[in-house]
Every structure is written in C-alpha cells, then in structure tokens.
Design a protein around this motif. Sequence first.
Motif: not given
Lengths: 240, 304
Positions: B191-204
């Motif tokens: 699981v790509r860390a940066n992608r998941v984190i950026m996705l969480a920020f985008a949703l937030s």
Amino acid sequence: MTLLTVDGISVSYGKLTALRGASISVKEGESLFVTGPNGAGKSTLLKAIAGVVALRAGTITLTGTTIDGKSPEDIARLGFSMVPEGRDVFGSLTIDENLRIGIGMRADKDAAHRDLETVYSVFPMLAGRKHKPAGVLSGGQQQMLVIGRALMAKPKLIAIDEPSLGLAPKVIDDVYATLLKLRDAQGLTLLIVEQSSARAMLTGGRMVLMRSGEVVLEGDARQLARGNALQKAYFGYGDH
Amino acid sequence: MTEFIQMIIDALSLGSLYALGALGIALIFGVIRLVNFAHGDTIAFCVFALLWPSIDAAAIVFAGNLPTILLIPLILLLGAGLSVLSEIIVFRRFRSANPATMMIASFALGFVIRYFLLMLYSSRPKSINLWANLSEPIDLYGARVPLLQIVTVAITLGILGLLTLFLKRSRYGLEMRAAAENFTMARMLGVRANRVIMLAFALSGMLAAATGLIVVTQTGTVDIQMGASLMLIAFIATVIGGLGSLTGAVIAAYLIGAASVLMQVVLPLDARPFRDAFVYGAVILTLIWRPNGLFVPRSAKQRV
C-alpha cells in the motif's frame, strides 16, 4: 540463484545497536532458518530487509536490485513479503479484505483472483468465514490468515517472524505443516525466524544463529539442531 | 408535537454540521495520527474563496456568483487542493515526528492560512447571500422548518453514505482502512503511503469545503474566525467518539448537536446563556466515564 543478499548491515535504535554487520543470503527455493536468543537482532534483521528500519551500514539486494533505502511498499513490490511477529492481522477488516490488500500491487489481477481461490482451498476454515472481521479468529487461524495474506502478494521470498509465538504446540505443528506443504507445492522461498531452533528439524535447509546483532554460526539446519554446536554458540563460547 | 419536530430537526441539522467537521479531522487522524487544527481555517479559506479579495466592508461576490453546478465542485476542489498542499508542503516533513510536534505544526499552519485571509480580506465580517431560496420555511407536520435545515441533514447523510461506500467498496477505501489500522503492515503489503495520506487529506479538504458552504449559507456571514469554533466542537466530537473511529466521531457529533438543542429547551431561562457550559460539562462527564471515547478503534487497542 541467490535471491536475497544481506551484506554487513548495522542498525541502531538510538544508542542501542541491534545489528552489527550481519550478513545472510537466501537462494531461490531454499528455506533459511534464523535462530538466536532474545535480543539477538533477528526481528530487526527482517525489519531492515522490509525497509521498516533504516540501515547505518551495509547493503541489501533482492534479485539483483539494491533495496536498502527503498520504502516498504517498493520492497514489497519487488517480491518481499513479510509476516511480522505478533501477526498483525487487520482485525477490523474482514478475512477476505485482509487477503485482498496484497492484490493491489499486482498487475496480473486475474491470476490474483485465482490465487485467492487457492488460498481459500489451502485454508478452508478461512473460506467459511470470509466476511467476518479477522479479529474474531483464534491465534492459530490468524497465523494462517497472515500466511495466506503474504502469499496473495505473489512474493519471491516470504519472511516469517516467530510463527509459533503464543500458539499451542499442536497449532504450531499445523502452521508448520501448512507452510512446508505450500513451500513444496508452490516452490516458495522461506526465511523463518524463531527463538527456538526445534522446528528447524522440520524445515530442513540451512540455519544461521544470531547473537548480539551478528551471525555467529551457519550450517545445515538438521545437523545443527541435532548437535551441541548450537547450544554452545547460543549461550556463548565462554567469552563472557 | 410541532415543537418536538422542530427540536429534532434542529438537533439533526446542528449535529450534521458537527459531523462533517468531525469527519474531516477523524479521517486524517486515522491515517497519520495527526489532529489537524488547521482544519477550521481550511473551512474559512473555502468560504472566503466565494468572495473577491478586497478589504472593503462590502463583499464583492466572486465565485459565489457561479451557477450551483460549477460552484460546488469548484469549492470542493479548492478545499481538497489546499488540504493536499498542506500535506505536501508541511505535514510530510513531520511524518516521523511525535504527535505533539505535528499538532503544533497544524496550529501554525492554521495561523498562516488565517493571516493570509486577513491580509487579503481584512478582519471585518462580510455578508453574502448564498442560495437565498433555501432559507424559506417549509411546513413539516405542522412545524415550520427552514428548508436549509432539511437540506443540511440530507446532504450530510448523502456524504456519509458515499464515504461509507467509498471506504467499504473501493480499492482505495480498503487501503485507507488497512493503513488506519496498521500503517506499517499495510505498506509491507504494497500500500503506497503517500497516496493513501494524500487521499485522506483530499477527502478531509472536501469535507471542509462542504462544511464551509453549509455554515455560510446558514449564517450569511463570512468571518475569519468562522472555522475556529466549529473546529473546536468537531475536535471534541472526535475525542468523545474515540480518536480514530469515524463512526464514533459521527455519532458523537450528533450527540453534541442533540445535547446543545436539548439544553436550549430544558434549561431554565436564566441558565440558557450558559448553555455551552452545560454541554461541555457533559463532555467532561463522558470522558471521565470513558476516557478513550465511546468507540475505541481497534488500532488504538494494545496489541499482544
């Protein structure tokens, strides 16, 4: 062909040195059994290969690619699959979801779904409870689940840290029987870490003994497990 | 009876607003254990984007004049953009820092955003009339409720539904849930860390935008402080819900909304100005009763 080469790696946690110039190599298709007392650096060795802890010195190559300094996700994509100590199932995810996470990095999605069926046929007790949260499984079942989960990533090398931790002897036998069956059927390359060397009699292959962050003894697993060279090395040569 | 319906709708619409705010915080906390205090200022930023930068007292409506079908996606995109930028520029550097350091960084970022807005728009609150027809009351079983309240509840339920669907059914949702429970293990499974984190920020960020749009439609005021008080309640909701539990955050947000409305009705007239003291008193009692919140996520439990 050598799959994994760990060459003289050192790892420190703050002032504590966990590994000092440890080296191992794993050939394709073999089982390497790593044993040693508590605090010898066995788990750190696996974490270093997985890219979870940073190296202070040394290099690691996997199928000819240098992997030290790479991220855990990149190392996983290069074919290293890790079953950590304590198993680390995703307890709130369903069993099916746990198994499917590793599919994400595979390009061959069709083959991946066939592999999922294979995993379910190897572990029928998982198949019956696909949509239950993985947290409800017993320790032995969780161990089977994480082995299945590691397989789903279609790894070149599976590393397992203390597969017998916290399990009843009968369950440990089951875990090893499954592991060896899988190894022989699918030609897996295994790197097993255990504090006790007893199970090396089952796995065969090579064994290394670690102590104080170094590899101190290497040889045929069954021979070492039988003889007393291991005990000597395990407890030290009277050097302290 | 009509009063009762009125109360229910009030509680639901207030709770919805808190829930959207709380989710924006809980989503990021779940993935990187950061309590993002800049969330409130991200909300304010999205609302200010409706106006043309000017320090005049009279607001010059800018993006706010766009047709709804363009306006909403634009503001959502803006929220997501700002939030993702915060991650890339600021929070990424603190990823291995301890939670307190990250939290301080988020405070600082919040102030940067707030003073950036202050420079462009001055500190005077401005008024803007967005979707004026939503403020008309409608008749609901004899009670007259502003249409906006119903719309707020409906939109929130819609967002909750979509978010649940995304988390439960999509590949990225699966990766986010796995990362929230055990990030290192998820990474070791590719699981790509940066992608998941950026996705969480985008949703937030999108949740911040939605929250901002609802607040500004309700109040008709654009104010530099508007995000801060909402952020506080949203943060409290995530703590009461059990930090890291999305369901908990949403339920706690609705409970706080309900408690506020209930206190407004049942408290004696003289005590009503001090309603918030009673609400926060209830918060203290809840936390004494359950220090880890109502719903403790599995990731927070001690692993054996």
